[in-house]
Design an enzyme around this catalytic site. Structure first.
Site, PDB file in Angstrom:
ATOM      1  CG  ASP A 150     -37.311  35.561  33.235  1.00  0.00           C
ATOM      2  OD1 ASP A 150     -38.491  35.230  33.465  1.00  0.00           O
ATOM      3  OD2 ASP A 150     -36.894  35.832  32.085  1.00  0.00           O
ATOM      4  CB  SER A 151     -41.608  36.404  37.122  1.00  0.00           C
ATOM      5  OG  SER A 151     -41.410  35.257  37.908  1.00  0.00           O
ATOM      6  CG  ASP A 190     -37.280  31.496  33.577  1.00  0.00           C
ATOM      7  OD1 ASP A 190     -37.230  30.829  32.533  1.00  0.00           O
ATOM      8  OD2 ASP A 190     -38.165  32.330  33.835  1.00  0.00           O
ATOM      9  CE  LYS A 197     -40.065  29.268  32.611  1.00  0.00           C
ATOM     10  NZ  LYS A 197     -40.016  30.440  31.722  1.00  0.00           N
ATOM     11  CD  GLU A 230     -39.438  33.908  28.139  1.00  0.00           C
ATOM     12  OE1 GLU A 230     -39.459  34.744  27.210  1.00  0.00           O
ATOM     13  OE2 GLU A 230     -39.658  34.211  29.328  1.00  0.00           O
ATOM     14  CD  GLU A 265     -46.477  34.073  30.402  1.00  0.00           C
ATOM     15  OE1 GLU A 265     -45.367  33.492  30.502  1.00  0.00           O
ATOM     16  OE2 GLU A 265     -46.702  35.192  30.894  1.00  0.00           O
TER      17      GLU A 265
END
Ligand code: KIV
Length: 272
Positions: free
Chosen positions: A47-48, A86, A116, A118, A185
């Site tokens: 999602d960057s 993501d 993925k 978070e 991260e």
């Protein structure tokens, strides 16, 4: 010789043989194709993309529709690399049922291999639900950009004893819940080493030192295409932005002074 499709057991085998796993972001057909041809093990449609492609200030505004659009494009370019989709902010936070439904769309509609998400121990029930539905999950702990405001900004996590302990617990809880891999991260290198040694599943670091089982970087940082800022953990392998700007200026000048297109770029009329 064509590379075979990378599988979860290939990555697990790499950890067991102490071979490092390479992970790179890609958000479109052409870039994903290059990453795949380079032999990178895993492509992360992160999602960057919200920041480096869509121009948002953070990853928070990224939607399911935007992620699906880019995942579909990227997966069309990939033959062998394992593809992680993501999950965007608020696509898995409401309930495990919401998470399962949205996770499934990345496999069914966008041909991705896993998702993925978070978050730490709190996300374990969600990971468990998604895995139970037959969808592999990569977890993501430490600096979690979707909830950076809760962490008081983009800071290294796990620096004091209590938060380090929480991260170790999170990693173990997520592994127990069925995650097959964990991204870590911006955490201290020794903590990343401790977690990597404590887990059976592979760890992938970004700003987490050299002792993780693999490393991930954002493609736009690696090739110098994102000029807004460059985090300390980035290694820029090539600086493309100035070269691209130079090419664009040359094109503009060629158009303006009439040297492009030349005869070699034109289609002459057939002689009668
Ligand atoms: O979105 C992304 O690119 C990521 C990486 C920074 C791990 O989550």
């Amino acid at each position: 010789m064509d590379r075979k499709k990378v599988t979860i057991s290939d990555m697990q085998g790499k950890k067991e043989r102490a071979q490092k796993i390479s992970v790179m972001t890609a958000y479109d057909f052409s870039t994903a194709g290059l990453v795949d041809q380079a032999g990178i093990d895993v492509i992360l449609v992160g999602d960057s993309l919200g920041m480096v492609v869509l121009g948002y200030d953070s990853t928070v505004p990224v939607t399911m529709d935007e992620m699906l659009h880019h995942c579909k494009a990227a997966s069309r370019g990939v033959k062998s690399s394992f593809i992680i989709a993501d999950m965007p902010f608020m696509s898995y936070h409401v309930s495990p049922a919401q998470a399962v439904e949205n996770a499934g769309r990345f496999l069914k509609e966008a041909a991705c291999d896993c998702v993925k998400i978070e978050g730490g121990s709190d996300m374990a029930p969600t990971v468990r639900a998604i895995v139970r539905a037959g969808i592999p999950v990569c977890a993501h702990i430490g600096l979690t950009p979707q909830t950076a405001t809760m962490l008081s900004g983009f800071k290294v996590q796990g620096k004091d004893e209590e938060s380090a302990k929480n991260l170790v617990k999170s990693a173990k809880d997520l592994e127990d819940a069925g995650a097959f891999m964990i991204v870590m991260e911006c955490i201290p290198d020794l903590l990343a080493k401790e977690i990597t040694e404590a887990l059976k599943i592979p760890t992938i670091g970004i700003g987490a030192g050299k002792d993780c089982d693999g490393q991930v970087l954002v493609y736009h940082d690696l090739v110098g295409l994102f000029e807004k800022f460059t985090p300390k953990f980035v290694k820029q392998y090539v600086n493309l932005a100035p070269q691209i700007k130079e090419a664009l200026v040359s094109f503009k000048e060629d158009v303006e002074n009439g040297t492009f297109p030349g005869p070699e770029h034109s289609f002459p009329m057939k002689k009668e």
